[in-house]
Design a protein around this motif. Structure first.
Motif, mmCIF file in Angstrom:
data_model
loop_
_atom_site.group_PDB
_atom_site.id
_atom_site.type_symbol
_atom_site.label_atom_id
_atom_site.label_comp_id
_atom_site.label_asym_id
_atom_site.label_seq_id
_atom_site.Cartn_x
_atom_site.Cartn_y
_atom_site.Cartn_z
ATOM 1 N N ILE A 61 29.911 45.287 52.594
ATOM 2 C CA ILE A 61 28.779 46.081 52.123
ATOM 3 C C ILE A 61 27.878 45.241 51.229
ATOM 4 N N GLY A 62 28.485 44.510 50.295
ATOM 5 C CA GLY A 62 27.694 43.688 49.385
ATOM 6 C C GLY A 62 26.893 42.624 50.115
ATOM 7 N N ILE A 63 27.549 41.896 51.001
ATOM 8 C CA ILE A 63 26.867 40.828 51.738
ATOM 9 C C ILE A 63 25.754 41.391 52.603
ATOM 10 N N ARG A 64 26.048 42.442 53.346
ATOM 11 C CA ARG A 64 25.042 43.004 54.251
ATOM 12 C C ARG A 64 23.858 43.599 53.492
ATOM 13 N N MET A 117 31.662 36.502 59.533
ATOM 14 C CA MET A 117 32.107 35.127 59.349
ATOM 15 C C MET A 117 32.775 34.931 57.988
ATOM 16 N N VAL A 118 32.231 35.553 56.941
ATOM 17 C CA VAL A 118 32.821 35.435 55.612
ATOM 18 C C VAL A 118 34.202 36.093 55.583
ATOM 19 N N LEU A 119 34.311 37.271 56.179
ATOM 20 C CA LEU A 119 35.603 37.959 56.212
ATOM 21 C C LEU A 119 36.655 37.120 56.945
ATOM 22 N N LYS A 120 36.257 36.485 58.037
ATOM 23 C CA LYS A 120 37.179 35.597 58.749
ATOM 24 C C LYS A 120 37.590 34.422 57.869
ATOM 25 N N ALA A 121 36.619 33.852 57.174
ATOM 26 C CA ALA A 121 36.908 32.706 56.306
ATOM 27 C C ALA A 121 37.863 33.080 55.187
ATOM 28 N N LEU A 122 37.851 34.351 54.796
ATOM 29 C CA LEU A 122 38.738 34.811 53.734
ATOM 30 C C LEU A 122 40.110 35.226 54.257
ATOM 31 N N GLU A 144 39.663 42.584 63.157
ATOM 32 C CA GLU A 144 39.430 43.419 61.978
ATOM 33 C C GLU A 144 38.141 43.034 61.270
ATOM 34 N N ALA A 145 37.859 41.746 61.190
ATOM 35 C CA ALA A 145 36.611 41.288 60.561
ATOM 36 C C ALA A 145 35.410 41.820 61.321
ATOM 37 N N GLN A 146 35.483 41.792 62.632
ATOM 38 C CA GLN A 146 34.387 42.301 63.456
ATOM 39 C C GLN A 146 34.211 43.804 63.256
ATOM 40 N N ARG A 147 35.328 44.523 63.218
ATOM 41 C CA ARG A 147 35.249 45.980 63.041
ATOM 42 C C ARG A 147 34.592 46.341 61.714
ATOM 43 N N ILE A 148 35.039 45.715 60.640
ATOM 44 C CA ILE A 148 34.519 46.033 59.315
ATOM 45 C C ILE A 148 33.053 45.628 59.190
ATOM 46 N N ALA A 149 32.700 44.488 59.739
ATOM 47 C CA ALA A 149 31.315 44.019 59.646
ATOM 48 C C ALA A 149 30.348 44.936 60.387
#
Length: 220
Positions: A105-108, A194-199, A205-210
């Motif tokens: 949410i913050g990044i987007r 991409m940030v979620l994956k890096a973390l 799951e990263a794709q779903r949340i993004a």
């Protein structure tokens, strides 16, 4: 014992004092807004106090009633931007208990705001690289989301400071791309994923949340 009543003259003086404070606050805010416009056009290192006076349509003497140096102006701008960013994050993330979702949410939000207002984005980019205050204010929110995600097992990282730098740098980099006209379709979603994956979040799951719908106040 009841409080003594103010005389008419005392009441009038108090009202004048209140009006005076409000006028000073408005003038100071107009100077900060003018500085933001200059930073957006030219960068934080280019501001001169006489130029700020021209931009705000006030005398140069008025400037010195509020700011003595260019650095003081920059600090005020940094604080104002930090407050805006922190407020936006807090409002949008209210009620969200997932560190990964809060991070997205913050990044987007930052990236979408950059798309909608490139002047604002340019000012943020200029100031955040110069002023420690705004970096610290932004870091408070990001650090909380990192710690929450780590506790929940969503994130995997060995050093919090490195993870913090990763998130902030990626968000600012995305905003810079947009300002320079290099934005892409769904830029906010792609950078968040991409940030979620890096973390350490799994790709699915990263794709779903993004791709989750943002809160209504910022999704339009």
């Amino acid at each position: 014992m009841s409080a003594p009543l103010l005389s008419d003259s005392a009441t009038e003086s108090a009202e004048q004092l209140t009006r005076g404070h409000k006028k000073k606050a408005r003038t100071r805010q107009s100077l900060v807004d003018a500085a933001l416009r200059i930073y957006a056009r030219k960068g934080s290192g280019e501001l001169a106090l006489n130029e700020l006076a021209d931009e705000a349509h006030v005398s140069q003497g008025t400037i010195y009633n509020y700011f003595r140096t260019r650095e003081e102006v920059l600090e005020a701008v940094g604080i104002a931007l930090a407050e805006q960013l922190s407020h936006s994050i807090s409002v949008l993330s209210a009620g969200i208990d997932s560190g990964a979702e809060r991070m997205a949410i913050g990044i987007r939000t930052f990236v979408r705001r950059a798309i909608a207002d490139t002047d604002w984005a340019n000012a943020v980019i200029q100031v955040i690289h110069y002023d420690q205050g705004i970096r610290s204010a932004v870091a408070v929110n990001v650090r909380y989301d990192l710690q929450l995600g780590l506790k929940q097992g969503s994130f995997i990282y060995s050093d919090e400071e490195v993870a913090l730098a990763l998130v902030v740098s990626c968000a600012i980099g995305a905003m810079n791309s947009i300002v320079e006209g290099r934005g892409v379709v769904d830029h906010d979603i792609k950078i968040a994923e991409m940030v979620l994956k890096a973390l350490g979040l799994p790709s699915v799951e990263a794709q779903r949340i993004a791709h989750l719908t943002l809160p209504a106040s910022e999704s339009n």
